[in-house]
Design a protein around this motif. Structure first.
Motif, mmCIF file in Angstrom:
data_model
loop_
_atom_site.group_PDB
_atom_site.id
_atom_site.type_symbol
_atom_site.label_atom_id
_atom_site.label_comp_id
_atom_site.label_asym_id
_atom_site.label_seq_id
_atom_site.Cartn_x
_atom_site.Cartn_y
_atom_site.Cartn_z
ATOM 1 N N ALA A 159 -15.094 7.104 7.201
ATOM 2 C CA ALA A 159 -14.385 6.252 7.847
ATOM 3 C C ALA A 159 -13.509 6.864 8.414
ATOM 4 N N GLY A 160 -12.746 7.742 8.280
ATOM 5 C CA GLY A 160 -11.411 8.434 8.364
ATOM 6 C C GLY A 160 -10.739 9.159 7.760
ATOM 7 N N ALA A 161 -9.370 9.978 7.985
ATOM 8 C CA ALA A 161 -8.131 10.699 7.393
ATOM 9 C C ALA A 161 -7.743 10.071 6.266
ATOM 10 N N PHE A 162 -7.569 10.005 5.092
ATOM 11 C CA PHE A 162 -6.898 9.332 4.327
ATOM 12 C C PHE A 162 -5.346 9.244 4.196
ATOM 13 N N LYS A 163 -5.021 7.571 4.608
ATOM 14 C CA LYS A 163 -3.832 7.347 4.826
ATOM 15 C C LYS A 163 -3.552 6.802 3.511
ATOM 16 N N GLY A 164 -4.181 6.693 2.352
ATOM 17 C CA GLY A 164 -2.542 6.356 1.473
ATOM 18 C C GLY A 164 -3.782 5.224 0.579
ATOM 19 N N PHE A 165 -2.908 5.377 -0.358
ATOM 20 C CA PHE A 165 -3.794 3.948 -1.362
ATOM 21 C C PHE A 165 -2.571 2.455 -0.751
ATOM 22 N N GLY A 166 -3.984 1.163 -1.164
ATOM 23 C CA GLY A 166 -3.365 0.512 -0.783
ATOM 24 C C GLY A 166 -2.148 -0.444 -1.717
ATOM 25 N N GLN A 167 -1.003 -0.700 -1.619
ATOM 26 C CA GLN A 167 0.611 -1.332 -2.387
ATOM 27 C C GLN A 167 -0.126 -1.555 -3.149
ATOM 28 N N LYS A 168 -1.209 -2.186 -3.653
ATOM 29 C CA LYS A 168 -1.383 -3.316 -4.682
ATOM 30 C C LYS A 168 -2.705 -2.436 -5.759
ATOM 31 N N ALA A 169 -2.561 -1.338 -4.515
ATOM 32 C CA ALA A 169 -3.865 -0.614 -5.592
ATOM 33 C C ALA A 169 -3.488 -0.474 -7.634
ATOM 34 N N ILE A 170 -2.312 -0.429 -7.556
ATOM 35 C CA ILE A 170 -1.919 -0.187 -9.097
ATOM 36 C C ILE A 170 -2.125 -1.804 -9.672
ATOM 37 N N PRO A 171 -1.320 -2.237 -8.726
ATOM 38 C CA PRO A 171 -1.369 -4.308 -9.778
ATOM 39 C C PRO A 171 -2.952 -4.499 -9.348
#
Length: 228
Positions: A2-14
């Motif tokens: 799908a693409g290179a890793f850009k980071g988890f979303g800000q709501k991942a841990i919440p």
């Protein structure tokens, strides 16, 4: 891919915290789109980006978005704990890309902590015996491994080790070697701040850790080639 890793979303841990609170299939289905956008798809991208970087670094570890990830659903068939969902996501990259190999990279993103590991985790009796014999037969090689890891700011985890020497190793008197042969597995860990999971820099951090842990991979692979 799908693409290179850009980071988890800000709501991942919440999201994981809320899922752990609700533990409800209905709640999960209502919030599946958020799970996919902020957690699952980024995690898939992370695995495949790491696989490319590990290949480029000659680490002999690979994975993909289908085989490497563990399910967020818990297997409750034989557990007293019937909660349907984990409070974390995790994945393994290995020499053959499956979860069945030894000498692996593991990554865990959870409510309680975020960490990576490089491990020979609960190796089979034959390989574990070979590792223990290698420690006692060639102590200088093992001590060089420990020194290399220490130089790289890592140390072998002693969690879950045996309280007594395994059969056949009762006569080992050197404290460091006696400790080592009581291990049920050989692993190093790297904890990272959950706040760092939202940018591509997480990849560099995990690749750096795995390169620093390479002496452990090389040590086990040399023994694995002789085991059996």
């Amino acid at each position: 891919m799908a693409g290179a890793f850009k980071g988890f979303g800000q709501k991942a841990i919440p999201f994981l915290k809320a899922l752990d609170f609700h533990q409800s299939r209905e709640w999960f289905q209502e919030n599946r789109a958020l799970y996919e956008s902020d957690l699952h798809e980024p995690f898939c991208d992370l695995v495949e980006t790491l696989s490319e970087r590990f290949l480029a670094a000659g680490l002999g570890l690979r994975g993909d978005r289908k085989k490497s990830l563990f399910r967020i659903n818990r297997d409750v068939r034989f557990s007293k704990d019937k909660r349907p969902y984990n409070q974390h996501l995790s994945a393994i990259l290995s020499p053959d890309g499956t979860k069945m190999e030894q000498g692996v990279f593991f990554v865990y993103i959870g409510v309680d902590r975020c960490f990576a590991g490089v491990a020979w985790w609960q190796p089979g009796p034959e390989l574990l015996q070979a590792m223990r014999k290698a420690i006692t037969a060639k102590p200088a090689v093992f001590r060089a491994l420990v020194a290399a890891l220490k130089k790289n700011r890592l140390e072998i985890d002693t969690e879950g080790c045996l309280k007594r020497a395994p059969r056949g190793f009762e006569d080992v008197t050197d404290a460091d070697l006696a400790q080592a042969i009581r291990n049920r597995h050989f692993a190093v860990r790297h904890n990272f701040d959950p706040a760092t999971i939202h940018t591509p820099a997480l990849v560099d951090d995990l690749v750096d850790f795995t390169i620093r842990a390479r002496p452990l991979l090389d040590w086990g692979r040399a023994i694995q080639g002789k085991a059996g």
